[in-house]
Design an enzyme around this catalytic site. Structure first.
Site, PDB file in Angstrom:
ATOM      1  N   TYR A 111     -22.415 -15.853  58.144  1.00 53.27           N
ATOM      2  CA  TYR A 111     -22.998 -15.465  57.430  1.00 53.27           C
ATOM      3  C   TYR A 111     -22.275 -13.599  57.121  1.00 53.27           C
ATOM      4  CZ  TYR A 111     -26.534 -12.618  55.323  1.00 53.27           C
ATOM      5  OH  TYR A 111     -27.041 -11.151  54.610  1.00 53.27           O
ATOM      6  N   LYS A 208     -36.007 -15.401  55.781  1.00 54.00           N
ATOM      7  CA  LYS A 208     -35.522 -17.088  55.095  1.00 54.00           C
ATOM      8  C   LYS A 208     -36.895 -18.551  55.318  1.00 54.00           C
ATOM      9  CE  LYS A 208     -31.871 -14.672  53.974  1.00 54.00           C
ATOM     10  NZ  LYS A 208     -30.929 -14.928  55.060  1.00 54.00           N
TER      11      LYS A 208
END
Ligand SMILES: *Cc1c(COP(=O)(O)O)cnc(C)c1O
Length: 392
Positions: A111, A208
């Site tokens: 990420y 998320k």
């Protein structure tokens, strides 16, 4: 709570048994910053960790504790601790375990924020960081064997959906005496259990899929109790604490985790199959497609292939700019894992900090679209994409 219960059941009931207040069936949101004690000896015992209880909200909080316990059960971990965001959980875990002179081995496709910690922050503190080509497992093993204190993995990756071989790489990490950390944000504990493969710490952006409603930021680390103690201590002093109201929203989201993940995985599979046959689509990356270069590995270590995919369309960024605004059933936003379908190019989402040349070097073309399938009906999502792609 019996940890042998199915994750679907743990998502609903896990951790909630110790939250009852005035017979409420729902976890109370305890906004109180401090906790009061008439007996100073008792207060001191709690402060020393010799008795259970809470002292001050930066350290622990009853609502936050239920969230941590639910994730602990879902991940099959010894212990869990939370943080204000996913990046707080990740950076605190790294800082808690590392020190000057230590060495991290990780992959190029982590990420964007994690990658910044590796390339910008840790080197300033004298930590040696080596980032290897994500799917070159031989090279990862070689780097690990030449000295490694932390092996940091993320699978599937964002936005390229590459898969790391958890069993093989975790064994390699342990062979070198490393602590192995796995970012499980994309898979969630419904689809993948890194601890079952021996991972020492599992990390999440709870923002998320765990929360699933794009209305609360949060992070969590679950794993070996001795490591979680260190991550907790680092976080309670540095102060990136999860807010009780955010913990409540994440808990509310977690109750439907298994339903959402099943639906989102099914929707992503249907959308991926549709896109793969579309003449304007160059390629689709979804671990559930037989065409995914690592489909067999994904099938071996995941119970489901998740709600995330990416695809490349003809015409690069100008084409992306034409297609995305035509979608009626998608947020164009830098988020993923929510009940609404959410799309974006890596240039404005996962890899906003990286230059176009840097993205190209990472194998991220400017015509790539990251697609986070929501819980809508698959037929509607496909019709929406069909309409949007007709602009090309
Ligand atoms: C979003 C994300 C993070 C960072 O989480 P935040 O909650 O935004 O800090 C870390 N890892 C992955 C895979 C992510 O998608």
């Amino acid at each position: 709570m019996d940890p042998a219960l199915d994750p679907a059941t743990l998502a609903v009931w896990g951790g909630e048994d110790r939250s009852l207040l005035e017979r409420a069936t729902q976890v109370p949101v305890v906004h109180s910053v401090a906790f009061t004690y008439d007996d100073v000896d008792e207060w001191e015992a709690v402060a020393r960790g010799e008795a259970t209880g809470h002292i001050y909200g930066r350290n622990t909080n009853p609502t936050v504790a239920v969230f941590e316990e639910k994730v602990r059960l879902l991940e099959g971990a010894e212990a869990a601790t939370s943080a204000a965001t996913g990046m707080a959980a990740i950076s605190n875990a790294l800082h808690a375990v590392l020190a000057p002179g230590k060495r991290v081995v990780s992959v190029k496709d982590t990420y964007g924020g994690t990658s910044e910690v590796f390339t910008d922050f840790l080197p300033r503190y004298g930590v040696d960081v080596t980032l290897v080509d994500t799917t070159d497992f031989d090279a990862i093993e070689q780097e690990v064997a030449s000295g490694c204190d932390v092996l940091y993995l993320e699978t599937p990756t964002n936005p390229t959906l590459k898969i790391l071989d958890l069993e093989r790489l975790i064994a390699a990490g342990h062979g070198a005496g490393a602590v192995v950390m796995v970012d499980n944000t994309f898979a969630t504990p419904i689809n993948q259990s890194p601890i079952a493969f021996g991972a020492d710490l599992v990390l999440h952006s709870a923002t998320k899929f765990l929360g699933g409603h794009a209305d609360a930021l949060g992070g969590v680390a679950a794993g070996r109790a001795d490591l979680i103690d260190r991550v907790f201590h680092y976080r309670e002093i540095n102060g990136a604490t999860l807010d009780p109201m955010a913990a409540y929203l994440l808990l509310r989201g977690l109750k439907t985790l298994h339903l959402r993940i099943e639906r989102q995985s099914a929707n992503a599979a249907a959308v991926a199959a549709f896109l793969e046959d579309h003449r304007r689509v160059e390629y689709v990356r979804y671990p559930g497609l037989a065409s995914h270069p690592q489909h067999e590995l994904a099938a071996r270590q995941m119970r489901g292939f998740g709600g995330m995919l990416s695809f490349s369309i003809e015409g690069g960024l100008p084409a992306v700019k034409r297609v995305l605004p035509r979608l009626r059933l998608a947020h164009r936003a830098a988020n993923l894992g929510s009940v609404e379908t959410t799309v974006g190019p890596p240039a404005t989402t996962s890899h906003v900090e990286v230059s176009p040349e840097g993205r190209a070097a990472l194998g991220i073309p400017e015509g790539l679209i990251r697609y986070s399938a929501g819980i809508e009906h698959a037929d509607d999502l496909i019709a929406d994409l069909d309409h949007a792609l007709a602009a090309l």
